[in-house]
Design a protein around this motif. Sequence first.
Motif, PDB file in Angstrom:
ATOM      1  N   GLY A  11       0.811  -1.211   0.000  1.00 50.96           N
ATOM      2  CA  GLY A  11       0.000   0.000   0.000  1.00 50.96           C
ATOM      3  C   GLY A  11       0.844   1.260   0.000  1.00 50.96           C
ATOM      4  O   GLY A  11       0.527   2.240  -0.691  1.00 50.96           O
ATOM      5  N   VAL A  12       1.934   1.242   0.765  1.00 55.05           N
ATOM      6  CA  VAL A  12       2.824   2.403   0.804  1.00 55.05           C
ATOM      7  C   VAL A  12       3.476   2.623  -0.562  1.00 55.05           C
ATOM      8  O   VAL A  12       3.560   3.757  -1.058  1.00 55.05           O
ATOM      9  CB  VAL A  12       3.891   2.220   1.898  1.00 55.05           C
ATOM     10  CG1 VAL A  12       4.973   3.288   1.784  1.00 55.05           C
ATOM     11  CG2 VAL A  12       3.245   2.272   3.276  1.00 55.05           C
ATOM     12  N   VAL A  13       3.934   1.542  -1.194  1.00 51.31           N
ATOM     13  CA  VAL A  13       4.583   1.666  -2.504  1.00 51.31           C
ATOM     14  C   VAL A  13       3.606   2.213  -3.542  1.00 51.31           C
ATOM     15  O   VAL A  13       3.919   3.146  -4.298  1.00 51.31           O
ATOM     16  CB  VAL A  13       5.145   0.303  -2.956  1.00 51.31           C
ATOM     17  CG1 VAL A  13       5.619   0.371  -4.405  1.00 51.31           C
ATOM     18  CG2 VAL A  13       6.290  -0.123  -2.052  1.00 51.31           C
ATOM     19  N   VAL A  14       2.399   1.641  -3.587  1.00 51.70           N
ATOM     20  CA  VAL A  14       1.404   2.102  -4.558  1.00 51.70           C
ATOM     21  C   VAL A  14       1.037   3.562  -4.303  1.00 51.70           C
ATOM     22  O   VAL A  14       0.941   4.377  -5.237  1.00 51.70           O
ATOM     23  CB  VAL A  14       0.155   1.201  -4.505  1.00 51.70           C
ATOM     24  CG1 VAL A  14      -0.964   1.786  -5.366  1.00 51.70           C
ATOM     25  CG2 VAL A  14       0.496  -0.208  -4.977  1.00 51.70           C
ATOM     26  N   THR A  33       3.742  10.345  -6.824  1.00 51.02           N
ATOM     27  CA  THR A  33       4.796  10.716  -7.771  1.00 51.02           C
ATOM     28  C   THR A  33       4.205  11.062  -9.131  1.00 51.02           C
ATOM     29  O   THR A  33       4.602  12.044  -9.777  1.00 51.02           O
ATOM     30  CB  THR A  33       5.804   9.567  -7.915  1.00 51.02           C
ATOM     31  OG1 THR A  33       6.366   9.269  -6.629  1.00 51.02           O
ATOM     32  CG2 THR A  33       6.924   9.941  -8.871  1.00 51.02           C
ATOM     33  N   GLY A  34       3.232  10.255  -9.580  1.00 53.71           N
ATOM     34  CA  GLY A  34       2.565  10.556 -10.841  1.00 53.71           C
ATOM     35  C   GLY A  34       1.846  11.893 -10.809  1.00 53.71           C
ATOM     36  O   GLY A  34       1.885  12.660 -11.780  1.00 53.71           O
ATOM     37  N   LEU A  35       1.191  12.196  -9.691  1.00 45.76           N
ATOM     38  CA  LEU A  35       0.519  13.491  -9.558  1.00 45.76           C
ATOM     39  C   LEU A  35       1.520  14.641  -9.594  1.00 45.76           C
ATOM     40  O   LEU A  35       1.240  15.708 -10.162  1.00 45.76           O
ATOM     41  CB  LEU A  35      -0.272  13.523  -8.246  1.00 45.76           C
ATOM     42  CG  LEU A  35      -1.495  12.610  -8.165  1.00 45.76           C
ATOM     43  CD1 LEU A  35      -2.093  12.649  -6.759  1.00 45.76           C
ATOM     44  CD2 LEU A  35      -2.543  13.017  -9.193  1.00 45.76           C
ATOM     45  N   ALA A  36       2.690  14.425  -8.989  1.00 51.39           N
ATOM     46  CA  ALA A  36       3.708  15.475  -8.998  1.00 51.39           C
ATOM     47  C   ALA A  36       4.212  15.736 -10.415  1.00 51.39           C
ATOM     48  O   ALA A  36       4.386  16.897 -10.827  1.00 51.39           O
ATOM     49  CB  ALA A  36       4.869  15.081  -8.086  1.00 51.39           C
ATOM     50  N   PHE A  37       4.446  14.674 -11.181  1.00 52.23           N
ATOM     51  CA  PHE A  37       4.890  14.856 -12.568  1.00 52.23           C
ATOM     52  C   PHE A  37       3.812  15.566 -13.390  1.00 52.23           C
ATOM     53  O   PHE A  37       4.114  16.427 -14.228  1.00 52.23           O
ATOM     54  CB  PHE A  37       5.226  13.499 -13.195  1.00 52.23           C
ATOM     55  CG  PHE A  37       6.621  13.029 -12.902  1.00 52.23           C
ATOM     56  CD1 PHE A  37       7.711  13.669 -13.463  1.00 52.23           C
ATOM     57  CD2 PHE A  37       6.844  11.943 -12.069  1.00 52.23           C
ATOM     58  CE1 PHE A  37       9.007  13.243 -13.201  1.00 52.23           C
ATOM     59  CE2 PHE A  37       8.135  11.502 -11.796  1.00 52.23           C
ATOM     60  CZ  PHE A  37       9.219  12.154 -12.362  1.00 52.23           C
ATOM     61  N   ARG A  38       2.558  15.205 -13.163  1.00 55.61           N
ATOM     62  CA  ARG A  38       1.475  15.842 -13.916  1.00 55.61           C
ATOM     63  C   ARG A  38       1.374  17.325 -13.587  1.00 55.61           C
ATOM     64  O   ARG A  38       1.188  18.167 -14.477  1.00 55.61           O
ATOM     65  CB  ARG A  38       0.149  15.143 -13.605  1.00 55.61           C
ATOM     66  CG  ARG A  38      -0.988  15.598 -14.513  1.00 55.61           C
ATOM     67  CD  ARG A  38      -2.248  14.813 -14.265  1.00 55.61           C
ATOM     68  NE  ARG A  38      -2.853  15.146 -12.980  1.00 55.61           N
ATOM     69  CZ  ARG A  38      -4.059  14.728 -12.590  1.00 55.61           C
ATOM     70  NH1 ARG A  38      -4.753  13.916 -13.377  1.00 55.61           N
ATOM     71  NH2 ARG A  38      -4.548  15.069 -11.422  1.00 55.61           N
ATOM     72  N   LEU A  66       4.317   9.414   1.356  1.00 51.08           N
ATOM     73  CA  LEU A  66       3.262   8.613   1.980  1.00 51.08           C
ATOM     74  C   LEU A  66       3.914   7.489   2.765  1.00 51.08           C
ATOM     75  O   LEU A  66       4.857   6.855   2.287  1.00 51.08           O
ATOM     76  CB  LEU A  66       2.333   8.036   0.909  1.00 51.08           C
ATOM     77  CG  LEU A  66       1.257   7.070   1.401  1.00 51.08           C
ATOM     78  CD1 LEU A  66       0.187   7.819   2.175  1.00 51.08           C
ATOM     79  CD2 LEU A  66       0.639   6.316   0.236  1.00 51.08           C
ATOM     80  N   GLY A  67       3.422   7.249   3.955  1.00 55.75           N
ATOM     81  CA  GLY A  67       4.004   6.176   4.744  1.00 55.75           C
ATOM     82  C   GLY A  67       3.324   6.035   6.090  1.00 55.75           C
ATOM     83  O   GLY A  67       2.229   6.549   6.313  1.00 55.75           O
ATOM     84  N   LEU A  68       3.991   5.323   6.976  1.00 55.59           N
ATOM     85  CA  LEU A  68       3.466   5.064   8.312  1.00 55.59           C
ATOM     86  C   LEU A  68       3.921   6.174   9.249  1.00 55.59           C
ATOM     87  O   LEU A  68       5.118   6.348   9.456  1.00 55.59           O
ATOM     88  CB  LEU A  68       3.969   3.714   8.827  1.00 55.59           C
ATOM     89  CG  LEU A  68       3.658   2.488   7.961  1.00 55.59           C
ATOM     90  CD1 LEU A  68       4.287   1.252   8.572  1.00 55.59           C
ATOM     91  CD2 LEU A  68       2.171   2.304   7.811  1.00 55.59           C
ATOM     92  N   ASP A  69       2.974   6.918   9.794  1.00 59.11           N
ATOM     93  CA  ASP A  69       3.346   7.921  10.778  1.00 59.11           C
ATOM     94  C   ASP A  69       3.232   7.316  12.172  1.00 59.11           C
ATOM     95  O   ASP A  69       2.421   6.417  12.420  1.00 59.11           O
ATOM     96  CB  ASP A  69       2.460   9.161  10.656  1.00 59.11           C
ATOM     97  CG  ASP A  69       0.998   8.851  10.900  1.00 59.11           C
ATOM     98  OD1 ASP A  69       0.515   9.152  12.002  1.00 59.11           O
ATOM     99  OD2 ASP A  69       0.346   8.294   9.996  1.00 59.11           O
TER     100      ASP A  69
END
Length: 236
Positions: free
Chosen positions: A39-42, A48-53, A68-71
């Motif tokens: 889930g973290v990888v996806v 990342t895709g949103l940032a490139f867009r 994105l990750g575990l806080d």
Amino acid sequence: GLAIDNLAGLVLTVSLLATVFGYPADFALAHLVPGTALGVVVGDLLFTGLAFRLARRTGRTDVTAMPLGLDTPSTFGMVFFVVGPAYAAARGDGLEAIAAARHAWHIGMCSIVASGLFKLACASVAGPIHRLVPRAALLGSLTAIALALITFLPTLEILASPLVGVVSLGIVLASLTARIPVPAGVPGAFLAVVAGWATHAAGTALGWIPTVAPHAPLEPAAALWPVEWLGGGGGG
């Protein structure tokens, strides 16, 4: 850095569940960890895709993806208020350890989905709230959680074995906070770990530190390529 932080979060989750609630560590490695990591990888790939867009749309070159990750607060919350109590309640109802672990795992997944739906429902009002409420007020709750979980609880762990904890803490404060150079350029955090380990080993050998009961046996190979979670939906 993000990968190490998420790895530490996963280790913390499994360790707390196993030591505090007696949750089967092998089950956690085979079921909880893989789905969380995937889930973290996806999620990071989507950000990342949103940032490139966004970079292409605005013509900017300084756009970065939101990590994105575990806080830590959520990790403690899931362990102590969701998965751990669910496992303990299932065991109290007479379920076997694995069945209770699967039951708690399912409850944890349901809580994650419910949390996501709640955040999605609140997304439409997040912007106005962010503009109306001062940033200090928005960060106040996170600050309180940080003081409680990231400062106070580790301090209790340090004072639980002061001979070891204070030595390591002193090295960390001297090298990282006071910026006192460490001989031979050794990283301060690494030196703190080595010094703490050496102090504990010497104190145990001399009888100054009581020995601790060994942890439950764990098969490291179970964490290398777990696939049980792919077909673990039944039961519970």
